[in-house]
Design a protein around this motif. Structure first.
Motif, PDB file in Angstrom:
ATOM      1  N   PHE A   1       1.946  73.808  -8.289  1.00  0.00           N
ATOM      2  CA  PHE A   1       2.786  74.477  -7.303  1.00  0.00           C
ATOM      3  C   PHE A   1       4.163  73.821  -7.273  1.00  0.00           C
ATOM      4  O   PHE A   1       4.278  72.602  -7.330  1.00  0.00           O
ATOM      5  N   CYS A   2       5.178  74.661  -7.148  1.00  0.00           N
ATOM      6  CA  CYS A   2       6.547  74.171  -7.084  1.00  0.00           C
ATOM      7  C   CYS A   2       6.781  73.405  -5.790  1.00  0.00           C
ATOM      8  O   CYS A   2       6.355  73.818  -4.718  1.00  0.00           O
ATOM      9  N   ARG A   3       7.485  72.298  -5.900  1.00  0.00           N
ATOM     10  CA  ARG A   3       7.779  71.451  -4.755  1.00  0.00           C
ATOM     11  C   ARG A   3       9.295  71.309  -4.576  1.00  0.00           C
ATOM     12  O   ARG A   3       9.760  70.724  -3.620  1.00  0.00           O
ATOM     13  N   CYS A   4      10.059  71.815  -5.540  1.00  0.00           N
ATOM     14  CA  CYS A   4      11.513  71.597  -5.505  1.00  0.00           C
ATOM     15  C   CYS A   4      12.244  72.758  -4.831  1.00  0.00           C
ATOM     16  O   CYS A   4      13.430  72.668  -4.554  1.00  0.00           O
ATOM     17  N   GLY A   5      11.534  73.861  -4.581  1.00  0.00           N
ATOM     18  CA  GLY A   5      12.146  74.991  -3.903  1.00  0.00           C
ATOM     19  C   GLY A   5      12.890  75.952  -4.811  1.00  0.00           C
ATOM     20  O   GLY A   5      13.410  76.956  -4.344  1.00  0.00           O
TER      21      GLY A   5
ATOM     22  N   TYR B   1       4.447  78.925  -8.213  1.00  0.00           N
ATOM     23  CA  TYR B   1       4.166  77.950  -9.259  1.00  0.00           C
ATOM     24  C   TYR B   1       5.422  77.263  -9.785  1.00  0.00           C
ATOM     25  O   TYR B   1       6.520  77.801  -9.703  1.00  0.00           O
ATOM     26  N   CYS B   2       5.212  76.111 -10.381  1.00  0.00           N
ATOM     27  CA  CYS B   2       6.298  75.371 -11.028  1.00  0.00           C
ATOM     28  C   CYS B   2       6.604  76.035 -12.362  1.00  0.00           C
ATOM     29  O   CYS B   2       5.698  76.410 -13.096  1.00  0.00           O
ATOM     30  N   ASP B   3       7.861  76.209 -12.684  1.00  0.00           N
ATOM     31  CA  ASP B   3       8.219  76.747 -14.002  1.00  0.00           C
ATOM     32  C   ASP B   3       9.124  75.778 -14.761  1.00  0.00           C
ATOM     33  O   ASP B   3       9.781  76.153 -15.730  1.00  0.00           O
TER      34      ASP B   3
ATOM     35  N   THR C   1      11.857  74.297 -13.542  1.00  0.00           N
ATOM     36  CA  THR C   1      13.218  74.253 -12.993  1.00  0.00           C
ATOM     37  C   THR C   1      13.551  72.916 -12.337  1.00  0.00           C
ATOM     38  O   THR C   1      14.709  72.489 -12.347  1.00  0.00           O
ATOM     39  N   HIS C   2      12.542  72.225 -11.789  1.00  0.00           N
ATOM     40  CA  HIS C   2      12.813  70.945 -11.103  1.00  0.00           C
ATOM     41  C   HIS C   2      13.580  69.975 -11.993  1.00  0.00           C
ATOM     42  O   HIS C   2      14.344  69.166 -11.507  1.00  0.00           O
ATOM     43  N   ARG C   3      13.365  70.061 -13.311  1.00  0.00           N
ATOM     44  CA  ARG C   3      14.081  69.150 -14.197  1.00  0.00           C
ATOM     45  C   ARG C   3      15.550  69.515 -14.281  1.00  0.00           C
ATOM     46  O   ARG C   3      16.423  68.662 -14.294  1.00  0.00           O
TER      47      ARG C   3
END
Ligand code: SF4
Ligand code: FES
Ligand code: FES
Lengths: 78, 168
Positions: B138-142, B149-151, B153-155
């Motif tokens: 799960f995405c945590r960065c918004g 879900y996380c794709d 993008t946080h990086r």
């Protein structure tokens, strides 16, 4: 399905399956977690926390990984 | 191979190596090419489902080198031998097998997503049930474009666990 039955299963899915952990995505807000789970923090430490827990999804909480309400202030939306 | 969980897959032309201990489940591979990288299937890598060129492209995007590739002509003797002995049953994640009562594991990845393993259920923002896979993150960065879900993008946005006061 009976309407009442349907409402129960929608509002409280744990009633139907109580041995599974449940993740509920809250629109514009955190991820609510209930049921049997174990949380490991980013340093590998086990985090003791009573359910339900609310995990921050907006990225702006100052109490990560938990939600502290910051999503409202920043107007987080999917 | 050093770790017995390491896997390799071939289409006759190239071989893809998967090193689970390096896999941070950023999910890049299966967001990009679910035909080939499908955690819901056994084996989870299916080399016949896309052209070599496309597989190479996606393998190169794996952020941690959990996926790497080689031309078959460049394989070592040891790697050739391993290819003949693959046992995909070992790929099964025991925590995911139904019927286990172990509590669901929730791992907060540093500066990254929430990674979940086990027997669990997901209800989406529209109250619909979503399907878990062996690698649910799960995405945590918004900022994911594929919420919840996380794709990866946080990086790109340099998401960090440090609480920044400029969220004000
Ligand atoms: S892209 Fe992500 S999920 Fe796929 S192998 Fe690499 S780290 Fe693992
Ligand atoms: S989701 Fe509530 S603070 Fe981030
Ligand atoms: S945490 Fe990975 S995209 Fe948000």
């Amino acid at each position: 399905m009976e309407l009442t039955e349907k409402l129960i299963s929608q509002t409280n899915p744990l009633k139907m399956e109580n041995e599974k952990a449940l993740f509920q995505v809250i629109t514009g807000g955190p991820l609510k977690v209930t049921g049997p789970f174990q949380i490991t923090g980013s340093d590998g430490e086990i985090i003791e926390k009573e359910e339900p827990v609310y995990l921050c999804r907006c990225g702006k909480s100052s109490n990560k990984p938990f939600c502290n309400g910051a999503h409202k202030r920043i107007g987080f939306s999917e | 191979m050093t770790d017995p969980r390491d896997r390799q897959y071939t289409n006759g032309e190239i071989t893809v190596f998967w090193i689970p201990s390096k896999c941070i489940h950023a999910t890049t591979c299966f967001r990009e090419l679910i035909e080939v990288f499908n955690p819901g299937r056994r084996p989870w890598v299916n080399m016949e489902e896309a052209p070599t060129r496309r597989i190479i492209e996606v393998v190169n995007k794996c952020p941690t080198q959990a996926l790497v590739w080689k031309y078959n002509k460049d394989l070592t003797e040891e790697e050739r031998k391993a290819l003949r002995e693959v046992d995909h049953r070992l790929e099964e994640n025991p925590k995911t097998l139904s019927g286990t009562n172990a509590p669901t594991s929730i791992r907060i990845m540093k500066d990254g997503p929430i990674f979940v393993e086990g027997n669990f259920k997901i209800i989406g923002a529209e109250n619909q049930e979503l399907k878990p896979t062996i690698m649910t993150s799960f995405c945590r960065c918004g900022s994911s474009r594929n919420m919840p879900y996380c794709d990866g993008t946080h990086r790109k946005i340099d998401f960090t666990d440090q609480s920044t006061e400029n969220g004000e």
